[in-house]
Design a protein around this motif. Structure first.
Motif, short mmCIF file in Angstrom:
data_model
loop_
_atom_site.label_atom_id
_atom_site.label_comp_id
_atom_site.label_asym_id
_atom_site.label_seq_id
_atom_site.Cartn_x
_atom_site.Cartn_y
_atom_site.Cartn_z
N UNK A 35 0.83 -1.21 0.00
CA UNK A 35 0.00 0.00 0.00
C UNK A 35 0.86 1.26 0.00
N UNK A 36 0.47 2.21 -0.85
CA UNK A 36 1.21 3.46 -0.98
C UNK A 36 2.13 3.47 -2.18
N UNK A 37 2.52 2.28 -2.68
CA UNK A 37 3.35 2.21 -3.88
C UNK A 37 2.56 2.70 -5.09
N UNK A 38 3.27 3.22 -6.08
CA UNK A 38 2.64 3.56 -7.35
C UNK A 38 2.42 2.27 -8.13
N UNK A 39 1.21 2.09 -8.62
CA UNK A 39 0.90 0.88 -9.39
C UNK A 39 1.68 0.92 -10.71
N UNK A 40 2.39 -0.16 -11.05
CA UNK A 40 3.13 -0.18 -12.31
C UNK A 40 2.18 -0.02 -13.51
N UNK A 41 2.55 0.87 -14.42
CA UNK A 41 1.72 1.11 -15.60
C UNK A 41 1.72 -0.12 -16.50
N UNK A 70 -3.79 0.76 -17.67
CA UNK A 70 -4.16 1.14 -16.30
C UNK A 70 -4.56 2.62 -16.28
N UNK A 71 -3.88 3.43 -17.10
CA UNK A 71 -4.17 4.88 -17.16
C UNK A 71 -5.62 5.15 -17.57
N UNK A 94 4.31 -6.42 -11.06
CA UNK A 94 3.39 -6.38 -9.93
C UNK A 94 3.73 -7.43 -8.87
N UNK A 95 4.82 -8.17 -9.08
CA UNK A 95 5.20 -9.20 -8.11
C UNK A 95 4.30 -10.41 -8.15
N UNK A 96 3.58 -10.61 -9.26
CA UNK A 96 2.61 -11.69 -9.36
C UNK A 96 3.13 -12.86 -10.20
N UNK A 97 4.44 -12.90 -10.42
CA UNK A 97 5.04 -14.04 -11.10
C UNK A 97 6.36 -14.34 -10.42
#
Length: 157
Positions: A9-15, A28-29, A106-109
C-alpha cells in the motif's frame, strides 16, 4: 521471487497497456480517477480461475456500485481469453500478458509452492488501485474460492 519484489500500500501501481480478449489495448491509465481491482490469475478455463472469475462476475454490480472496476490479467493469449469470457459470460476486461512483464512488475510471477514443489508461475494476487494510481490493497497468494467475498468484507462493499 522475494517479498522485496512485492507491491505494498502506498506504492505507485506499475503502468501497463495490454490487449484484451478482443485484441484492443487497455491501459491502467484508462482507469485514472476511478478505483480498480486488478487481479492476476494463472490460466483461463481452469477450475480455480473459473471459480474466481465467476465470483467477480457475480459480484460485479455491487463492486461497480461501490465505485470499483475490475480487470483480470493472465499470461493467456487473447483468443483463449475470448473463449473464457464467452463461456463464463464474464463482463469485465480480461487482459493478456504472455511475456509476463506486467505480472513480474506487480510481483505476481515468480517462485511459488505447488503440490509441495517450488515452481515458477503466476502467484494469484489481487490489488486495489486508487483514483491516483496508488496501491491501496495488495494481496498475494489469495485463494480462488471465497476470495471475492473476503475482498468485499475487507473493503466494506
Amino acid at each position: 521471487m522475494t517479498d522485496n519484489n512485492r507491491l505494498a500500500p502506498g506504492d505507485t501501481a506499475p503502468a501497463f497497456t495490454l490487449p484484451d480478449a478482443d485484441g484492443n489495448d487497455v491501459s491502467l491509465a484508462d482507469y485514472r480517477g476511478r478505483k480498480v481491482v486488478v487481479y492476476f490469475y494463472p490460466a483461463a478455463s481452469t477450475p480455480g480461475c473459473t471459480k474466481q472469475a465467476c465470483d467477480f462476475r457475480d459480484n460485479l454490480a455491487d463492486l461497480n456500485g461501490a465505485g470499483l472496476d475490475v480487470i483480470g490479467i493472465s499470461p493467456d493469449k487473447p483468443a483463449k481469453l475470448a473463449k473464457f469470457r464467452d463461456n463464463e459470460e464474464l463482463t469485465f476486461p480480461l487482459l493478456s500478458d504472455p511475456d509476463k512483464a506486467t505480472l513480474e512488475a506487480w510481483g505476481a510471477f515468480g517462485e511459488k509452492k505447488m503440490y509441495g514443489k517450488t515452481v515458477q508461475g503466476v502467484i494469484r494476487s489481487t490489488f486495489l488501485v486508487d483514483e491516483d494510481g496508488k496501491i491501496e490493497v495488495a494481496q498475494y497468494n489469495v485463494r480462488a474460492t471465497g476470495h471475492v467475498a473476503k475482498l468485499r468484507r475487507d473493503l466494506s462493499v
